[in-house]
Enzyme design. Sequence first.
Site, PDB file in Angstrom:
ATOM      1  N   LYS A 191      33.994 -61.772  35.560  1.00 20.98           N
ATOM      2  CA  LYS A 191      33.085 -61.730  34.411  1.00 20.98           C
ATOM      3  C   LYS A 191      33.148 -63.074  33.699  1.00 20.98           C
ATOM      4  CE  LYS A 191      32.139 -58.980  30.281  1.00 20.98           C
ATOM      5  NZ  LYS A 191      32.626 -57.843  29.471  1.00 20.98           N
TER       6      LYS A 191
ATOM      7  N   LYS B 281      29.558 -60.385  37.161  1.00 19.50           N
ATOM      8  CA  LYS B 281      28.693 -60.377  35.976  1.00 19.50           C
ATOM      9  C   LYS B 281      28.717 -61.741  35.311  1.00 19.50           C
ATOM     10  CE  LYS B 281      28.182 -58.011  31.540  1.00 19.50           C
ATOM     11  NZ  LYS B 281      28.692 -57.027  30.605  1.00 19.50           N
TER      12      LYS B 281
HETATM   13 ZN   LIG Z   1      34.349 -56.077  25.682  1.00 17.85          ZN
END
Ligand SMILES: [Zn+2]
Length: 325
Positions: free
Chosen positions: A196, A249
């Site tokens: 992420k 992501k």
């Molecule tokens: Zn968070």
Amino acid sequence: MKDLQFKRHRRLRRTESMRSLVRETRLQKEDLIYPIFVVEGENIRNPVKSMPGVHHVSLDHLSEEMTELVQLGIRSVIVFGVPEEKDELGSEAYNEHGIVQRAIRHIKEAHPSLTVVADTCLCQYTDHGHCGIVRDGDIANDDSLELLAKTAVSQAEAGADIIAPSNMMDGFVAAIRQGLDEAGYSHIPVMSYAVKYASAYYGPFRDAAHSSPQFGDRRAYQMDPANRIEAIREAESDVMEGADFLIVKPALSYLDIMREVKDRFNLPLVAYNVSGEYSMVKAAAANGWVNEEEIVMEKLTSMKRAGADLIITYFAKDAARYLDQ
Ligand SMILES: [Zn+2]
């Protein structure tokens, strides 16, 4: 032009049926996971300004929202809670009567066949808006793990089919796996936000989830967009800690990372097609600058081509409609 040697690739592109015959990547409704934002209160279906077509819904509107998804053929949702109360320790995240827990119960009662993914993080629930708890101005890794495990267990208790921890603390998969196992949920898989990035593409989501950090930013735990090898290290440790799915992501600017993760690890790969990627298309389409349907299908197909098995996307409903045509 005699003796000129070349290949005739266009033979396979001549007609739509020929193109369809040799198509390598296909998007299906089963690939799509639709994110929903649930708020406290009654009779609420408020549009999120920065994300046209996305709404905040209260529990009493959840059933109709789910019915629409089921009718469109979407089989999975990921649930985000927007609580009324926030505090230092994010206690609403692991309150058994918290907004997400109630929403999960609601959905599973009305539509047991829907797969419900619970986003497991603290940032929507902490008053400082960080994904972990804060000690002396720092995000305290190990102290946050216990609360995350507690949150995951309460979500599993409420009926979540999949736990999706997104907070990027080190050891979060191990802590949640152990917490789930000890509480009798060894059958519940963990879909880890393994890779992420600290991304500007999250802007509209923070508007939707009211989760902007009140001080600093998330670069001390989310990844530097410039890094590739670090993504492999992150994914590797989550695999070792027992993750069942890996998420990358955002999606669109990180297709190379997806391909690499997919090639290295034998786990289902999930692309998170984030809010900024959604809102940019909606804005351009509203201005008549792009063909929305074609852009959306091209984007989602590119994620699958890059190796994603599943896609978390705000376009899920739009895409399901396009696939029906
Ligand atoms: Zn968070």
